[in-house]
Design an enzyme around this catalytic site. Structure first.
Site, PDB file in Angstrom:
ATOM      1  N   TYR A 135      60.346  28.668 -42.917  1.00  0.00           N
ATOM      2  CA  TYR A 135      59.903  30.049 -42.820  1.00  0.00           C
ATOM      3  C   TYR A 135      60.713  30.789 -41.764  1.00  0.00           C
ATOM      4  CZ  TYR A 135      55.676  28.525 -45.325  1.00  0.00           C
ATOM      5  OH  TYR A 135      54.782  28.039 -46.246  1.00  0.00           O
ATOM      6  N   HIS A 170      47.487  36.288 -43.048  1.00  0.00           N
ATOM      7  CA  HIS A 170      48.387  35.132 -42.976  1.00  0.00           C
ATOM      8  C   HIS A 170      47.777  33.925 -42.278  1.00  0.00           C
ATOM      9  CE1 HIS A 170      51.389  38.247 -43.987  1.00  0.00           C
ATOM     10  NE2 HIS A 170      51.972  37.247 -44.606  1.00  0.00           N
ATOM     11  N   ARG A 200      62.000  41.219 -48.748  1.00  0.00           N
ATOM     12  CA  ARG A 200      62.128  39.807 -48.418  1.00  0.00           C
ATOM     13  C   ARG A 200      61.800  39.023 -49.673  1.00  0.00           C
ATOM     14  NH1 ARG A 200      57.260  36.963 -47.412  1.00  0.00           N
ATOM     15  NH2 ARG A 200      58.421  35.397 -46.260  1.00  0.00           N
ATOM     16  N   ASN A 253      59.981  35.398 -51.168  1.00  0.00           N
ATOM     17  CA  ASN A 253      59.130  34.253 -50.893  1.00  0.00           C
ATOM     18  C   ASN A 253      59.106  33.413 -52.174  1.00  0.00           C
ATOM     19  OD1 ASN A 253      57.513  32.742 -49.212  1.00  0.00           O
ATOM     20  ND2 ASN A 253      55.626  33.712 -49.941  1.00  0.00           N
ATOM     21  N   GLU A 280      59.016  35.583 -55.421  1.00  0.00           N
ATOM     22  CA  GLU A 280      58.478  36.926 -55.244  1.00  0.00           C
ATOM     23  C   GLU A 280      59.498  37.747 -54.458  1.00  0.00           C
ATOM     24  OE1 GLU A 280      53.729  35.760 -54.839  1.00  0.00           O
ATOM     25  OE2 GLU A 280      54.857  36.358 -53.062  1.00  0.00           O
ATOM     26  N   TYR A 306      50.767  23.297 -48.441  1.00  0.00           N
ATOM     27  CA  TYR A 306      50.302  24.680 -48.452  1.00  0.00           C
ATOM     28  C   TYR A 306      50.726  25.392 -49.737  1.00  0.00           C
ATOM     29  CZ  TYR A 306      49.962  29.611 -47.677  1.00  0.00           C
ATOM     30  OH  TYR A 306      49.681  30.927 -47.864  1.00  0.00           O
ATOM     31  N   LYS A 307      51.944  25.142 -50.167  1.00  0.00           N
ATOM     32  CA  LYS A 307      52.421  25.793 -51.386  1.00  0.00           C
ATOM     33  C   LYS A 307      51.785  25.205 -52.637  1.00  0.00           C
ATOM     34  CE  LYS A 307      56.951  27.321 -49.649  1.00  0.00           C
ATOM     35  NZ  LYS A 307      56.966  28.761 -49.973  1.00  0.00           N
TER      36      LYS A 307
HETATM   37  C1  HEM Z   1      57.841  40.873 -43.056  1.00  0.00           C
HETATM   38  C2  HEM Z   1      56.812  40.642 -43.675  1.00  0.00           C
HETATM   39  C3  HEM Z   1      56.191  39.325 -44.063  1.00  0.00           C
HETATM   40  C4  HEM Z   1      56.519  38.037 -43.760  1.00  0.00           C
HETATM   41  C5  HEM Z   1      57.652  37.544 -42.883  1.00  0.00           C
HETATM   42  C6  HEM Z   1      55.572  37.200 -44.443  1.00  0.00           C
HETATM   43  C7  HEM Z   1      55.566  35.814 -44.417  1.00  0.00           C
HETATM   44  C8  HEM Z   1      54.778  35.017 -45.178  1.00  0.00           C
HETATM   45  C9  HEM Z   1      54.926  33.600 -45.330  1.00  0.00           C
HETATM   46  C10 HEM Z   1      56.009  32.760 -44.688  1.00  0.00           C
HETATM   47  C11 HEM Z   1      53.962  33.161 -46.160  1.00  0.00           C
HETATM   48  C12 HEM Z   1      53.776  31.740 -46.660  1.00  0.00           C
HETATM   49  C13 HEM Z   1      54.264  31.713 -48.066  1.00  0.00           C
HETATM   50  C14 HEM Z   1      54.408  30.386 -48.730  1.00  0.00           C
HETATM   51  O1  HEM Z   1      54.461  29.358 -48.110  1.00  0.00           O
HETATM   52  O2  HEM Z   1      54.531  30.392 -49.962  1.00  0.00           O
HETATM   53  C15 HEM Z   1      53.185  34.305 -46.517  1.00  0.00           C
HETATM   54  C16 HEM Z   1      52.084  34.265 -47.321  1.00  0.00           C
HETATM   55  C17 HEM Z   1      51.363  35.357 -47.608  1.00  0.00           C
HETATM   56  N1  HEM Z   1      51.667  36.668 -47.299  1.00  0.00           N
HETATM   57 FE1  HEM Z   1      53.143  37.333 -46.172  1.00  0.00          FE
HETATM   58  N2  HEM Z   1      54.685  37.986 -45.115  1.00  0.00           N
HETATM   59  C18 HEM Z   1      55.056  39.282 -44.905  1.00  0.00           C
HETATM   60  C19 HEM Z   1      54.443  40.389 -45.386  1.00  0.00           C
HETATM   61  C20 HEM Z   1      53.271  40.351 -46.041  1.00  0.00           C
HETATM   62  C21 HEM Z   1      52.497  41.516 -46.333  1.00  0.00           C
HETATM   63  C22 HEM Z   1      52.844  42.959 -45.989  1.00  0.00           C
HETATM   64  C23 HEM Z   1      51.388  41.081 -46.956  1.00  0.00           C
HETATM   65  C24 HEM Z   1      50.313  42.007 -47.429  1.00  0.00           C
HETATM   66  C25 HEM Z   1      49.456  41.731 -48.305  1.00  0.00           C
HETATM   67  C26 HEM Z   1      51.475  39.642 -47.068  1.00  0.00           C
HETATM   68  C27 HEM Z   1      50.558  38.810 -47.668  1.00  0.00           C
HETATM   69  C28 HEM Z   1      50.654  37.445 -47.767  1.00  0.00           C
HETATM   70  C29 HEM Z   1      49.654  36.621 -48.396  1.00  0.00           C
HETATM   71  C30 HEM Z   1      48.364  37.102 -49.019  1.00  0.00           C
HETATM   72  C31 HEM Z   1      50.091  35.307 -48.288  1.00  0.00           C
HETATM   73  C32 HEM Z   1      49.341  34.085 -48.771  1.00  0.00           C
HETATM   74  C33 HEM Z   1      48.394  33.678 -47.673  1.00  0.00           C
HETATM   75  C34 HEM Z   1      47.325  32.741 -48.171  1.00  0.00           C
HETATM   76  O3  HEM Z   1      47.636  31.615 -48.542  1.00  0.00           O
HETATM   77  O4  HEM Z   1      46.163  33.128 -48.160  1.00  0.00           O
HETATM   78  N3  HEM Z   1      52.635  39.239 -46.493  1.00  0.00           N
HETATM   79  N4  HEM Z   1      53.696  35.433 -45.917  1.00  0.00           N
END
Ligand code: HEM
Ligand code: FES
Ligand SMILES: [Zn+2]
Lengths: 161, 330, 325
Positions: free
Chosen positions: B30, B189, B219, B221, B262, B313-314
């Site tokens: 990450y 998060h 970004r 994912n 994504e 986690y994934k």
């Molecule tokens: C610069 C912005 C962001 C970064 C660096 C970031 C980073 C991450 C990372 C590293 C994960 C784990 C993903 C995985 O392992 O597959 C994640 C999950 C997630 N992100 Fe973000 N994210 C960002 C912005 C956002 C925003 C704006 C939202 C708004 C909804 C969001 C919602 C989520 C959700 C819902 C998850 C899944 C969490 C869960 O398991 O419940 N992210 N994000």
């Protein structure tokens, strides 16, 4: 939006325009000692649980209060969380509310599959059978202040039936 | 549009040549991996990223699927009352961009608040008034979600934080929008391992808090999904969870297992000041990935090397070795 | 004036911004003039968040001014400028503008935004601090949300008074002397329903007084919003020199240009991604000199070691830095 308030029972609420500390306790929790609110007028209220009636009367008090007011909530985690959600809906900020939830006591586990809010005295990491759909739920640490509860999801769905 | 490069003798189909393959190296960790939007990225198979709103061969199918999910479960769409202006801001920002990016299929005209939107991909010719919910055939966010393939989230900025206060998320990768709505960015998060100790999410938040109106970032994912199932939300988890266990032993694994990428856009909306978060999901089967030798090898190595907590986690730990072994031919 | 209004050298604070035409000038008071800009081609301008400011270039300098509109789909940008006779010259230059002049401006920047969940906005302005409050009051009217304005001005010297009266009606309180303002302030600060947010703009001492009084009366920080009058984050930094040890090249990094851009311009591309100091891609080893760390990526410890820097945002404390490049 602040839910529609019931008129407070005569004589129980603080005067209109109150800007002191409102201390609300649920169940048998002790009334929290004043902390950082020395010299502020106080108003104490106690309820058995954060049920509809208790929340309505809390909301009625908050509707009458004015900016400057502080809220202290004490009792079981589920009740404190429900009251905190109602206070937030009335426009209170996090920094205006002190949460003193008991370490144990009832908590809400929200079923992601049928949306039933299950009440349990178990803790994060345990399993809870959903009252709505009978699924055994994993009680996760993911907490929603809006719902006032934790996310629960099928604990054994990946295993063979 | 790139037509794709040669794979042996055949030209690669667009689903491969335009796929946003996300791995720059053989190991994945990450990071706060944000970059300015709209830069074209050249890959071993073609290119992606030149547009903000990507439309592909699945356009109509995915929008039909979104509509069906919403009809079954309306909680996938939520707009807390203070977010209504942000929804309209998103509409008046995205439709002109979409029209400019796809002039053959779409057009947008605006005179004050009076708008006309034409979308020939849906035989749509619509006049509506910005800010007037009743002037659209369905509620505004649902309408926007019926025009673009992306899932939509809107974050309000207040008290020095970002709050996930509105959205339309039908294609969630293993999370529940209905549960998360109203949470702060950091709380959303909460379940993600590593990112908190490594300050990745706090840095992302700082970045987003400072994002100025008009700025557009993106970004990528990734995770994996069995079959082309878009709705892998927590809500429907009992319906698709078993596939995670059975796919490893299925001879059809290369066709059933998909890399799910994504492409997420982060845009500060001009008038409401809300942060618009778009999630565009791309699925490509391992069989298709294997048609690009560099991808085949790289994904195989990434899957083999990924630390167990991230794999867990994934949700890929039950089948990632099988996938890796197939890709690497071991 | 037209010839001098459009400067040849673009100020870094308005780079990537807009080139607009002065469409209207209107005298508000003896020392305040409103200036309206439009796109010379007549197209609509980018919308903005209520309370936003615009950076306007004059000569070699640039100043930030609050926009007075609601920001919804604007066809024009209007600012009001107080003439400061002993200032840096920006306000005098603005007062010399004539209809038809072309001016470089930034995109509107938001630093004083309304709170979407607020149940009431209590706006408090003194003097030229009225300008962002007009923006807030207009936006509140459009959103059908509640706003009250307390406006303090010297008798006969209030800018936009008539406009404020029309916009706010009974929700406007005017004060023209210190005593009546103190009374009004205390009354307002003790009688706001929950969910009220306070916005204050005016001279620094005025804002300090209002904020201190609000805190005294129990207002938490989260409800207090202030805009330092006229201040903007024109953070372009000081110029410095870098020595690239391995390639034996010396480069100048001018104000307003990042080290990363300077390196790229010299054909020395560095891997980068966010260009905002968060992703960690653009780090460079530092051999000599103390960087001015402005990134969010390096830890405090790493920053104080001064052996690495993120070249997309960080600059130099010393005249010269030596890099292992
Ligand atoms: C610069 C912005 C962001 C970064 C660096 C970031 C980073 C991450 C990372 C590293 C994960 C784990 C993903 C995985 O392992 O597959 C994640 C999950 C997630 N992100 Fe973000 N994210 C960002 C912005 C956002 C925003 C704006 C939202 C708004 C909804 C969001 C919602 C989520 C959700 C819902 C998850 C899944 C969490 C869960 O398991 O419940 N992210 N994000
Ligand atoms: S490019 Fe991301 S930190 Fe510099
Ligand atoms: Zn259930």
């Amino acid at each position: 939006m602040c839910p529609i308030a019931m008129a407070p029972a005569a004589g129980t609420g603080p005067e209109a325009g109150f800007r002191g500390v409102i201390r609300v306790t649920f169940g048998t929790a002790a009334v929290p000692a004043a902390e950082g609110d020395a010299g502020m007028a106080g108003h104490d209220a106690r309820f058995d649980a954060a049920d509809r009636e208790a929340l309505a009367s809390l909301i009625a008090v908050l509707e009458q209060a004015r900016v400057g007011v502080r809220l202290v909530l004490a009792g079981p985690p589920a009740d404190v969380a429900a009251a905190a959600a109602a206070a937030a809906a009335c426009g209170l900020l996090e920094e205006e509310v002190t949460l003193l939830a008991n370490e144990s006591g009832r908590r809400l586990v929200f079923c992601a599959h049928c949306r039933t809010a299950n009440t349990t005295v178990q803790g994060v990491g345990s399993e809870v059978d959903c009252e709505g759909c009978a699924t055994t739920l994993a009680f996760s640490g993911h907490f929603s202040r809006r719902i006032g509860g934790y996310l629960g999801f099928a604990a054994h769905a990946e295993e063979a039936a | 549009m790139s037509s794709g490069v040669i794979d042996g003798t055949a030209v690669l189909p667009e689903r491969i040549s335009r796929f946003p393959f996300p791995f720059p190296s053989d190991s994945y960790r990450y990071s706060t991996n944000v970059e300015p939007a709209l830069k074209t990225v050249v890959t071993e198979a073609g290119a992606w990223g030149g547009r903000l709103l990507d439309i592909d061969e699945h356009y109509r199918h995915e929008l039909t699927e979104r509509d069906a999910v919403l009809t079954r479960d309306p909680t996938r769409l939520q707009v807390l009352p203070h977010m209504r202006p942000a929804v309209w801001d998103a509409i008046s920002t995205l439709l002109p961009i979409m029209a400019a990016e796809h002039p053959d299929a779409m057009s947008f005209d605006r005179d004050g608040n009076a708008c006309r939107w034409q979308n020939t991909l849906q035989d749509l010719d619509l006049e509506f008034t910005l800010g007037d919910d009743g002037s659209l055939p369905v509620e505004p966010l649902r309408f926007l979600g019926s025009q673009i393939q992306d899932d939509i989230a809107l974050l309000d900025q207040r008290e020095g934080a970002l709050w996930l206060d509105a959205g339309l998320v039908t294609f969630a990768a293993d999370w529940s929008f209905g549960f998360d709505v109203g949470m702060k960015f950091l709380e959303v998060h909460g379940p993600v391992p590593r990112v908190h100790q490594e300050q990745i999410i706090t840095r992302a938040q700082q970045f987003l808090l400072r994002l100025q109106p008009g700025e557009k970032y993106r970004r990528a994912n990734w995770t994996m999904t069995v079959d082309r199932r878009l709705d892998t939300s927590t809500e429907t988890y009992p319906q698709w969870a078993r596939d995670r266990a059975t796919v490893a032993g299925d001879p059809a694994l290369p066709d059933r297992l998909h890399l799910r990428v994504e492409v997420q856009h982060l845009i500060r909306l001009p008038h409401s000041g809300a942060v618009l978060f778009l999630v565009r999901t791309h699925l490509l089967s391992l069989s298709d990935i294997a048609r690009v030798p560099a991808w085949r090898e790289r994904l195989g190595r990434v899957l083999a090397e990924l630390p167990e907590d991230m794999a867990e986690y994934k949700g890929i730990s039950r089948y990632r070795s099988a996938a890796s072994a197939w890709l690497l031919g071991t | 004036m037209t010839a001098t209004a459009l400067q040849a050298k673009v100020h870094p604070a308005v780079e990537g911004g807009l080139l607009l035409e002065v469409a209207d000038l209107s005298v508000q008071t003896a020392s305040v003039t409103s200036i309206t800009f439009t796109d010379p081609a007549g197209t609509a301008l980018p919308g903005y968040v209520p309370g936003s400011h615009l950076v306007v270039q004059y000569g070699d300098g640039a100043n930030a001014y609050s926009l007075t509109g609601s920001g919804r789909h604007p066809s024009e940008y209007t600012i009001s400028v107080l003439r400061v006779d002993d200032g840096a010259g920006g306000s005098l230059a603005m007062h010399r503008l004539a209809v038809g002049d072309l001016v470089r401006v930034s995109h509107p920047r938001s630093a004083f935004a309304p709170v979407a969940t607020a149940r009431h906005h209590l706006l408090i302005a003194a003097g030229i601090g009225i300008t962002p409050m007009l923006s807030h009051a207009r936006a509140a009217a459009e959103r059908d949300s509640e706003a009250t304005l307390v406006y303090v001005y010297r008798p006969g010297q209030g800018a936009h008074v008539q406009e404020a009266r029309e916009l706010l009606g009974p929700a406007l309180a005017e004060c023209t002397d210190r005593g009546s303002f103190q009374e009004e302030l205390t009354r307002r600060l003790t009688d706001q329903k929950l969910g009220t947010h306070l916005y204050v703009c005016g001279p620094a001492a005025f804002m300090d007084t209002v904020l201190a009084r609000a805190r005294e009366l129990g207002w938490p920080q989260g409800r207090l919003h202030s805009e330092p009058f006229g201040a903007a984050e024109l953070d372009q930094g000081e110029p410095f020199t870098v020595n690239l040890a391995r390639s034996g090249v010396t480069l100048e990094v001018p104000a307003g240009v990042s080290l990363l851009e300077a390196l790229e311009n010299a054909g020395k591309g560095v891997p980068n991604m966010c260009r905002k100091g968060v992703c960690g891609e653009c780090y460079l080893p530092v051999l000599r000199g103390a960087p001015l760390h402005r990134d969010l990526y390096l830890s405090e410890q790493e920053k104080s070691a001064n052996t690495t820097m993120m070249c997309c945002v960080s600059r130099s404390l010393d005249q010269e830095l030596e890099l292992d490049l």
